[in-house]
Structure formats: C-alpha cells, structure tokens
Design a protein around this motif. Structure first.
Motif, PDB file in Angstrom:
ATOM      1  N   LEU A 113       0.824  -1.208   0.000  1.00 14.07           N
ATOM      2  CA  LEU A 113       0.000   0.000   0.000  1.00 14.07           C
ATOM      3  C   LEU A 113       0.859   1.259   0.000  1.00 14.07           C
ATOM      4  CD1 LEU A 113      -2.825  -1.138   2.438  1.00 14.07           C
ATOM      5  CD2 LEU A 113      -3.035  -0.709  -0.023  1.00 14.07           C
ATOM      6  N   ARG A 114       1.985   1.211   0.676  1.00 11.64           N
ATOM      7  CA  ARG A 114       2.892   2.361   0.624  1.00 11.64           C
ATOM      8  C   ARG A 114       3.397   2.585  -0.797  1.00 11.64           C
ATOM      9  NH1 ARG A 114       7.748   2.551   4.522  1.00 11.64           N
ATOM     10  NH2 ARG A 114       7.950   4.549   3.461  1.00 11.64           N
ATOM     11  N   LEU A 115       3.776   1.509  -1.478  1.00  8.24           N
ATOM     12  CA  LEU A 115       4.245   1.633  -2.854  1.00  8.24           C
ATOM     13  C   LEU A 115       3.137   2.137  -3.776  1.00  8.24           C
ATOM     14  CD1 LEU A 115       6.363  -1.626  -3.240  1.00  8.24           C
ATOM     15  CD2 LEU A 115       7.228   0.711  -3.191  1.00  8.24           C
ATOM     16  N   LYS A 116       1.912   1.756  -3.467  1.00  2.67           N
ATOM     17  CA  LYS A 116       0.785   2.084  -4.342  1.00  2.67           C
ATOM     18  C   LYS A 116       0.210   3.469  -4.080  1.00  2.67           C
ATOM     19  CE  LYS A 116      -2.068   0.322  -7.490  1.00  2.67           C
ATOM     20  NZ  LYS A 116      -1.599  -0.209  -8.792  1.00  2.67           N
ATOM     21  N   LEU A 117       0.122   3.864  -2.805  1.00  8.98           N
ATOM     22  CA  LEU A 117      -0.656   5.055  -2.464  1.00  8.98           C
ATOM     23  C   LEU A 117       0.143   6.221  -1.895  1.00  8.98           C
ATOM     24  CD1 LEU A 117      -3.779   3.363  -0.786  1.00  8.98           C
ATOM     25  CD2 LEU A 117      -3.487   4.053  -3.169  1.00  8.98           C
ATOM     26  N   ALA A 118       1.261   5.945  -1.235  1.00 11.93           N
ATOM     27  CA  ALA A 118       2.016   7.033  -0.614  1.00 11.93           C
ATOM     28  C   ALA A 118       2.549   7.979  -1.684  1.00 11.93           C
ATOM     29  CB  ALA A 118       3.165   6.480   0.211  1.00 11.93           C
ATOM     30  N   LEU A 171      -9.920  -2.312   3.798  1.00  8.14           N
ATOM     31  CA  LEU A 171     -10.085  -0.967   3.258  1.00  8.14           C
ATOM     32  C   LEU A 171      -8.759  -0.227   3.382  1.00  8.14           C
ATOM     33  CD1 LEU A 171     -13.395  -0.184   5.197  1.00  8.14           C
ATOM     34  CD2 LEU A 171     -13.176  -1.282   2.949  1.00  8.14           C
ATOM     35  N   ALA A 172      -8.522   0.692   2.464  1.00  5.12           N
ATOM     36  CA  ALA A 172      -7.275   1.468   2.516  1.00  5.12           C
ATOM     37  C   ALA A 172      -7.468   2.793   1.818  1.00  5.12           C
ATOM     38  CB  ALA A 172      -6.134   0.698   1.858  1.00  5.12           C
ATOM     39  N   HIS A 173      -6.886   3.823   2.395  1.00  5.49           N
ATOM     40  CA  HIS A 173      -6.839   5.106   1.704  1.00  5.49           C
ATOM     41  C   HIS A 173      -5.612   5.874   2.167  1.00  5.49           C
ATOM     42  CE1 HIS A 173      -8.601   6.793   5.421  1.00  5.49           C
ATOM     43  NE2 HIS A 173      -8.221   7.979   4.981  1.00  5.49           N
ATOM     44  N   ASN A 174      -5.239   6.870   1.390  1.00  2.00           N
ATOM     45  CA  ASN A 174      -4.047   7.654   1.702  1.00  2.00           C
ATOM     46  C   ASN A 174      -4.428   9.032   2.225  1.00  2.00           C
ATOM     47  OD1 ASN A 174      -5.017   8.327  -0.987  1.00  2.00           O
ATOM     48  ND2 ASN A 174      -3.219   9.660  -1.130  1.00  2.00           N
ATOM     49  N   HIS A 175      -3.515   9.632   2.932  1.00  8.38           N
ATOM     50  CA  HIS A 175      -3.622  11.026   3.350  1.00  8.38           C
ATOM     51  C   HIS A 175      -2.560  11.830   2.618  1.00  8.38           C
ATOM     52  CE1 HIS A 175      -5.802  10.352   7.488  1.00  8.38           C
ATOM     53  NE2 HIS A 175      -6.592  10.172   6.437  1.00  8.38           N
ATOM     54  N   PRO A 176      -2.935  12.638   1.620  1.00  9.10           N
ATOM     55  CA  PRO A 176      -1.935  13.405   0.878  1.00  9.10           C
ATOM     56  C   PRO A 176      -1.094  14.323   1.751  1.00  9.10           C
ATOM     57  CG  PRO A 176      -4.027  13.391  -0.295  1.00  9.10           C
ATOM     58  CD  PRO A 176      -4.289  12.784   1.052  1.00  9.10           C
ATOM     59  N   SER A 177      -1.606  14.676   2.926  1.00  6.54           N
ATOM     60  CA  SER A 177      -0.838  15.523   3.843  1.00  6.54           C
ATOM     61  C   SER A 177       0.411  14.814   4.345  1.00  6.54           C
ATOM     62  CB  SER A 177      -1.706  15.916   5.040  1.00  6.54           C
ATOM     63  OG  SER A 177      -2.033  14.780   5.825  1.00  6.54           O
ATOM     64  N   GLY A 178       0.420  13.483   4.247  1.00  2.00           N
ATOM     65  CA  GLY A 178       1.564  12.711   4.706  1.00  2.00           C
ATOM     66  C   GLY A 178       1.382  12.103   6.078  1.00  2.00           C
ATOM     67  N   ALA A 179       0.382  12.581   6.828  1.00  2.00           N
ATOM     68  CA  ALA A 179       0.120  12.048   8.164  1.00  2.00           C
ATOM     69  C   ALA A 179      -0.720  10.788   8.064  1.00  2.00           C
ATOM     70  CB  ALA A 179      -0.600  13.088   9.012  1.00  2.00           C
ATOM     71  N   ALA A 180      -0.340   9.756   8.811  1.00  2.00           N
ATOM     72  CA  ALA A 180      -1.070   8.492   8.751  1.00  2.00           C
ATOM     73  C   ALA A 180      -2.064   8.345   9.900  1.00  2.00           C
ATOM     74  CB  ALA A 180      -0.082   7.320   8.768  1.00  2.00           C
ATOM     75  N   GLU A 181      -2.288   9.390  10.656  1.00  2.00           N
ATOM     76  CA  GLU A 181      -3.187   9.328  11.804  1.00  2.00           C
ATOM     77  C   GLU A 181      -4.639   9.249  11.330  1.00  2.00           C
ATOM     78  OE1 GLU A 181      -4.031   9.057  15.824  1.00  2.00           O
ATOM     79  OE2 GLU A 181      -2.093   9.054  14.805  1.00  2.00           O
ATOM     80  N   PRO A 182      -5.386   8.201  11.716  1.00  2.00           N
ATOM     81  CA  PRO A 182      -6.796   8.104  11.321  1.00  2.00           C
ATOM     82  C   PRO A 182      -7.616   9.236  11.933  1.00  2.00           C
ATOM     83  CG  PRO A 182      -5.965   5.993  12.151  1.00  2.00           C
ATOM     84  CD  PRO A 182      -4.937   7.033  12.491  1.00  2.00           C
ATOM     85  N   SER A 183      -8.526   9.764  11.151  1.00  2.00           N
ATOM     86  CA  SER A 183      -9.395  10.829  11.629  1.00  2.00           C
ATOM     87  C   SER A 183     -10.697  10.244  12.163  1.00  2.00           C
ATOM     88  CB  SER A 183      -9.702  11.804  10.491  1.00  2.00           C
ATOM     89  OG  SER A 183     -10.485  11.168   9.497  1.00  2.00           O
ATOM     90  N   HIS A 207      -8.819  -1.377   8.208  1.00  2.00           N
ATOM     91  CA  HIS A 207      -8.805  -0.160   7.407  1.00  2.00           C
ATOM     92  C   HIS A 207      -7.440   0.475   7.630  1.00  2.00           C
ATOM     93  CE1 HIS A 207     -11.004   3.800   6.099  1.00  2.00           C
ATOM     94  NE2 HIS A 207      -9.841   3.624   5.484  1.00  2.00           N
ATOM     95  N   LEU A 208      -6.655   0.566   6.563  1.00  2.00           N
ATOM     96  CA  LEU A 208      -5.286   1.068   6.657  1.00  2.00           C
ATOM     97  C   LEU A 208      -5.207   2.476   6.088  1.00  2.00           C
ATOM     98  CD1 LEU A 208      -3.544  -2.207   5.483  1.00  2.00           C
ATOM     99  CD2 LEU A 208      -3.665  -1.352   7.818  1.00  2.00           C
ATOM    100  N   VAL A 209      -4.556   3.339   6.833  1.00  2.00           N
ATOM    101  CA  VAL A 209      -4.380   4.728   6.418  1.00  2.00           C
ATOM    102  C   VAL A 209      -2.908   4.935   6.067  1.00  2.00           C
ATOM    103  CG1 VAL A 209      -4.641   7.154   7.055  1.00  2.00           C
ATOM    104  CG2 VAL A 209      -6.245   5.444   7.953  1.00  2.00           C
ATOM    105  N   VAL A 210      -2.662   5.329   4.838  1.00  2.00           N
ATOM    106  CA  VAL A 210      -1.299   5.420   4.317  1.00  2.00           C
ATOM    107  C   VAL A 210      -0.816   6.867   4.357  1.00  2.00           C
ATOM    108  CG1 VAL A 210       0.191   4.967   2.331  1.00  2.00           C
ATOM    109  CG2 VAL A 210      -1.772   3.469   2.796  1.00  2.00           C
ATOM    110  N   GLY A 211       0.269   7.099   5.070  1.00  2.00           N
ATOM    111  CA  GLY A 211       0.916   8.403   5.076  1.00  2.00           C
ATOM    112  C   GLY A 211       2.194   8.344   4.257  1.00  2.00           C
TER     113      GLY A 211
END
Length: 224
Positions: A113-118, A171-183, A207-211
């Motif tokens: 996921l880091r390779l795909k979304l970060a 489930l997985a999504h990225n945070h373009p801000s770079g922070a991986a902290e779930p909201s 559910h993985l959050v990618v920073g």
C-alpha cells in the motif's frame, strides 16, 4: 565516468557480489541502475543528486515519468529502469498476498500500500478483496477525491465484492498531507462500511491509512 572506470574496490557491482546488497549505500545501489554519469558529474554523484532531489528512494520511486524526464542526464532507458524497480516490487508483493493469507503477511500488505498510495497528491480509497482463506483476489481503486462517509458508497463496494465472490475486505486510503493518523471521519466511514458489508456476510478485517512514511491500522488500534 562509468562504473568500470572506478577502482575495483569502489565499484558497486563488485562490492555487492563480494559483500551482499546490504553493504551498498543508497547512491551505490542507484548507480548500478544508472551505470554512467553525465558530463561533469560522475555516476555516483548523479545518483546521490537524484536521491537528494526527490527526497530519497521513497520520493524517487513515486516520481512521475514526467518528473524524471526533467532531470538532466536521465534518458528514456534510465527512466524506464527506475520505473521498473517500483513495478517489480509491487508485483512481488501482490504475488505474495495472492498466495498466502493476508494475516500471515501484514507487513507485505502495508509495504504494498505504501508503494501504491504514498506520495499521491489526491486522496484515493481502495479495497483489497479477499477470498475465504483471506488471500488477495484483487485490489481496486473505488473512489478518489475528498473522502467522507457520504462520498464512499457502500453499495459499490458490496456490488464489486459480490461480483468477485469475496468473503472479506481490507479498506485502505491515503492522506496526501503525509500524516497516517486516522481521523474521526475515517472511523465513522469504517463503521458504516462494516455494517453495510455485514448484511451480505462480508467482513471488514482492517482499514489502513497510508501516510508518507508509515501506515496506520485501525484494527491494531482496536477501532474495528
């Protein structure tokens, strides 16, 4: 200056063969791909310059082809080789996830996921569809943009899951801000999808959050 002009004990290839790839510095590994420098810039210096410019391997491997094309000295062949390294890594991790249960390889899931979304400049929501043994069937991008509970449609995830015959999802999504902290919104969205998919006997495993530098797991935090 090509690598062959360096003293034998300073050549990355010979060093790798004698001591293993872990003995090489980042610039030496990249120099093996580049093979030659440009006028006035030896290959090791060119490699270090690229790593500095893109913020290390992570930034370089996520750089768009257009970004690489603007770098003096990177012709089509060198750009293709750099892009190929990332694709090889992705395919290797995908193969591993398809052959064994995801819980046997949690780090591989996060690495993939880091390779795909970060590093993406926009938010992307993906679903990893799993079979009854929790092996990967497919990973698909379902939604993109600013994600909220109302912009991610459970019925689309359910429909695709039924089409694929999946038993569970990650489930997985990225945070373009770079922070991986779930909201808090991430938690609400997870719960909404978990409840909806339960109606058709599909489990939400995580559910993985990618920073930019890490991947956070809601399951590991007890939020699922």
């Amino acid at each position: 200056m090509p690598l062959s002009d360096l003293p034998p004990d300073a050549r990355p290839r010979e060093k790798l063969l004698a001591r293993g790839p872990q003995a090489l510095a980042d610039a030496e590994l990249l120099a093996l791909l580049l093979r030659t420098g440009i006028q006035g810039l030896p290959v090791l210096q060119l490699a270090q310059s690229l790593l500095d410019q893109f913020g290390g391997w992570h930034g370089l491997l996520h750089a768009k082809v257009a970004d690489l094309a603007r770098v003096k000295g990177l012709g089509p062949a060198k750009r293709a080789e750099i892009a190929a390294v990332l694709e090889i890594a992705r395919r290797s991790l995908l193969q591993e996830l398809a052959q064994r249960p995801v819980f046997d390889a949690p780090d591989a899931v996060k690495q993939f996921l880091r390779l795909k979304l970060a590093g993406l400049s926009h938010e992307v929501f993906c679903v990893l569809f799993l079979d009854a043994q929790h092996r990967l069937i497919a990973m698909e991008e379902m939604f993109r943009g600013t994600l909220t509970q109302t912009s991610v449609y459970p019925r689309e995830v359910i429909k695709r899951g039924l089409d694929l015959g999946c038993a569970a999802v990650i489930l997985a999504h990225n945070h373009p801000s770079g922070a991986a902290e779930p909201s808090r919104a991430d938690e609400l969205l997870t719960q909404a999808l978990k409840n909806a998919l339960a109606l058709v006997d599909m489990r939400v495993l995580d559910h993985l959050v990618v920073g930019s530098g890490e991947v956070s797991s809601l399951a590991e935090r007890g939020l699922i």
